[in-house]
Write a protein that holds these residues in place. Structure first.
Motif, short mmCIF file in Angstrom:
data_model
loop_
_atom_site.label_atom_id
_atom_site.label_comp_id
_atom_site.label_asym_id
_atom_site.label_seq_id
_atom_site.Cartn_x
_atom_site.Cartn_y
_atom_site.Cartn_z
N THR A 6 0.86 -1.18 0.00
CA THR A 6 0.00 0.00 0.00
C THR A 6 0.90 1.23 0.00
O THR A 6 2.09 1.16 0.35
CB THR A 6 -0.90 0.06 1.25
OG1 THR A 6 -0.06 0.19 2.40
CG2 THR A 6 -1.79 -1.16 1.34
N PHE A 7 0.33 2.36 -0.37
CA PHE A 7 1.11 3.60 -0.36
C PHE A 7 1.59 3.90 1.05
O PHE A 7 2.74 4.30 1.24
CB PHE A 7 0.28 4.77 -0.91
CG PHE A 7 1.04 6.07 -0.90
CD1 PHE A 7 2.08 6.29 -1.79
CD2 PHE A 7 0.72 7.07 0.01
CE1 PHE A 7 2.79 7.48 -1.77
CE2 PHE A 7 1.42 8.26 0.04
CZ PHE A 7 2.45 8.47 -0.86
N LEU A 8 0.74 3.66 2.04
CA LEU A 8 1.13 3.94 3.42
C LEU A 8 2.34 3.10 3.82
O LEU A 8 3.29 3.62 4.41
CB LEU A 8 -0.04 3.69 4.37
CG LEU A 8 0.25 3.90 5.85
CD1 LEU A 8 0.67 5.35 6.12
CD2 LEU A 8 -0.96 3.53 6.69
N LYS A 9 2.30 1.83 3.52
CA LYS A 9 3.43 0.96 3.86
C LYS A 9 4.69 1.41 3.13
O LYS A 9 5.78 1.46 3.71
CB LYS A 9 3.09 -0.50 3.53
CG LYS A 9 4.11 -1.48 4.01
CD LYS A 9 3.63 -2.90 3.82
CE LYS A 9 4.65 -3.86 4.42
NZ LYS A 9 4.17 -5.24 4.42
N CYS A 35 -5.72 6.75 8.29
CA CYS A 35 -5.10 7.04 6.99
C CYS A 35 -6.10 6.80 5.87
O CYS A 35 -7.01 5.98 5.99
CB CYS A 35 -3.87 6.17 6.79
SG CYS A 35 -2.51 6.71 7.83
N LYS A 37 -7.63 5.68 2.14
CA LYS A 37 -7.58 4.46 1.34
C LYS A 37 -6.42 4.58 0.35
O LYS A 37 -5.84 5.64 0.19
CB LYS A 37 -8.89 4.27 0.60
CG LYS A 37 -10.10 4.22 1.51
CD LYS A 37 -10.89 2.99 1.25
CE LYS A 37 -12.13 2.99 2.08
NZ LYS A 37 -12.04 2.21 3.27
N ASN A 38 -6.10 3.51 -0.32
CA ASN A 38 -4.94 3.46 -1.20
C ASN A 38 -5.23 4.01 -2.60
O ASN A 38 -4.96 3.37 -3.61
CB ASN A 38 -4.43 2.02 -1.29
CG ASN A 38 -2.99 1.96 -1.73
OD1 ASN A 38 -2.18 2.74 -1.26
ND2 ASN A 38 -2.67 1.05 -2.62
N TYR A 39 -5.82 5.22 -2.63
CA TYR A 39 -6.10 5.91 -3.88
C TYR A 39 -5.53 7.32 -3.79
O TYR A 39 -5.61 7.96 -2.73
CB TYR A 39 -7.62 6.02 -4.14
CG TYR A 39 -8.31 4.69 -4.18
CD1 TYR A 39 -8.25 3.89 -5.31
CD2 TYR A 39 -9.04 4.23 -3.08
CE1 TYR A 39 -8.88 2.66 -5.35
CE2 TYR A 39 -9.67 3.00 -3.11
CZ TYR A 39 -9.59 2.22 -4.25
OH TYR A 39 -10.22 1.01 -4.29
N TRP A 43 -5.89 10.31 -0.72
CA TRP A 43 -4.76 10.94 -0.04
C TRP A 43 -4.79 12.46 -0.21
O TRP A 43 -4.54 13.21 0.74
CB TRP A 43 -3.43 10.36 -0.55
CG TRP A 43 -3.09 9.10 0.17
CD1 TRP A 43 -3.47 7.83 -0.16
CD2 TRP A 43 -2.35 8.99 1.38
NE1 TRP A 43 -2.99 6.94 0.76
CE2 TRP A 43 -2.30 7.63 1.72
CE3 TRP A 43 -1.71 9.91 2.21
CZ2 TRP A 43 -1.64 7.17 2.85
CZ3 TRP A 43 -1.05 9.44 3.33
CH2 TRP A 43 -1.02 8.09 3.64
N TRP A 64 3.88 9.93 -4.65
CA TRP A 64 2.91 9.07 -5.33
C TRP A 64 3.44 8.66 -6.70
O TRP A 64 3.29 7.49 -7.10
CB TRP A 64 1.55 9.77 -5.46
CG TRP A 64 0.52 8.82 -5.99
CD1 TRP A 64 0.20 8.60 -7.30
CD2 TRP A 64 -0.29 7.93 -5.22
NE1 TRP A 64 -0.78 7.64 -7.38
CE2 TRP A 64 -1.10 7.21 -6.13
CE3 TRP A 64 -0.42 7.68 -3.86
CZ2 TRP A 64 -2.00 6.25 -5.71
CZ3 TRP A 64 -1.34 6.73 -3.44
CH2 TRP A 64 -2.11 6.02 -4.38
N TYR A 67 5.89 5.97 -6.15
CA TYR A 67 5.16 4.76 -5.75
C TYR A 67 4.53 4.07 -6.97
O TYR A 67 4.57 2.85 -7.09
CB TYR A 67 4.09 5.14 -4.72
CG TYR A 67 3.10 4.06 -4.41
CD1 TYR A 67 3.48 2.96 -3.64
CD2 TYR A 67 1.78 4.15 -4.84
CE1 TYR A 67 2.56 1.96 -3.33
CE2 TYR A 67 0.85 3.16 -4.53
CZ TYR A 67 1.26 2.07 -3.78
OH TYR A 67 0.36 1.07 -3.47
#
Length: 70
Positions: A6-9, A35, A37-39, A43, A64, A67
Protein backbone atom coordinates in the motif's frame (compact mmCIF):
# COMPACT_ATOMS: atom_id res chain seq x y z
CA UNK A 1 5.36 -12.73 -7.52
CA UNK A 2 5.37 -10.01 -4.86
CA UNK A 3 2.32 -7.83 -4.51
CA UNK A 4 2.64 -4.07 -4.45
CA UNK A 5 2.57 -2.60 -0.93
CA UNK A 6 0.00 0.00 0.00
CA UNK A 7 1.11 3.60 -0.36
CA UNK A 8 1.13 3.94 3.42
CA UNK A 9 3.43 0.96 3.86
CA UNK A 10 5.69 2.20 1.07
CA UNK A 11 5.70 5.70 2.57
CA UNK A 12 6.56 4.44 6.07
CA UNK A 13 9.57 2.63 4.61
CA UNK A 14 10.96 6.08 3.70
CA UNK A 15 10.45 7.62 7.15
CA UNK A 16 14.15 7.67 8.01
CA UNK A 17 15.13 9.58 4.87
CA UNK A 18 16.12 13.24 4.97
CA UNK A 19 13.95 14.01 1.94
CA UNK A 20 10.53 15.55 1.31
CA UNK A 21 9.15 12.00 1.09
CA UNK A 22 10.71 11.18 4.46
CA UNK A 23 9.26 14.37 5.94
CA UNK A 24 5.82 13.44 4.62
CA UNK A 25 6.15 9.93 6.03
CA UNK A 26 7.03 11.23 9.49
CA UNK A 27 4.15 13.74 9.39
CA UNK A 28 1.67 11.01 8.43
CA UNK A 29 2.99 8.70 11.15
CA UNK A 30 2.56 11.43 13.79
CA UNK A 31 -1.04 12.13 12.80
CA UNK A 32 -3.61 10.19 14.84
CA UNK A 33 -6.36 10.30 12.21
CA UNK A 34 -7.14 7.20 10.16
CA UNK A 35 -5.10 7.04 6.99
CA UNK A 36 -6.81 7.36 3.63
CA UNK A 37 -7.58 4.46 1.34
CA UNK A 38 -4.94 3.46 -1.20
CA UNK A 39 -6.10 5.91 -3.88
CA UNK A 40 -4.43 9.14 -4.91
CA UNK A 41 -7.66 11.14 -4.57
CA UNK A 42 -8.23 9.82 -1.04
CA UNK A 43 -4.76 10.94 -0.04
CA UNK A 44 -5.18 14.38 -1.63
CA UNK A 45 -8.56 14.82 0.08
CA UNK A 46 -6.93 13.87 3.38
CA UNK A 47 -4.08 16.35 2.89
CA UNK A 48 -6.47 19.19 2.05
CA UNK A 49 -8.68 18.26 5.01
CA UNK A 50 -5.74 18.52 7.42
CA UNK A 51 -4.68 21.77 5.72
CA UNK A 52 -1.32 20.42 4.61
CA UNK A 53 1.14 22.94 3.26
CA UNK A 54 1.78 23.39 -0.43
CA UNK A 55 5.20 21.79 0.10
CA UNK A 56 3.60 18.74 1.74
CA UNK A 57 1.17 18.36 -1.15
CA UNK A 58 4.04 18.69 -3.63
CA UNK A 59 5.99 16.07 -1.66
CA UNK A 60 2.95 13.79 -1.80
CA UNK A 61 2.60 14.22 -5.58
CA UNK A 62 6.26 13.33 -6.09
CA UNK A 63 6.06 10.41 -3.66
CA UNK A 64 2.91 9.07 -5.33
CA UNK A 65 4.62 9.24 -8.73
CA UNK A 66 7.56 7.26 -7.32
CA UNK A 67 5.16 4.76 -5.75
CA UNK A 68 3.33 4.29 -9.04
CA UNK A 69 6.54 3.15 -10.73
CA UNK A 70 6.77 0.06 -8.51
Amino acid sequence: MNSKPTFLKWLKAHSDEDTPTGDLARDVMRDNRPCPKNYKKSWLDFLYEVQASTLAIEAFENAWNDYETL
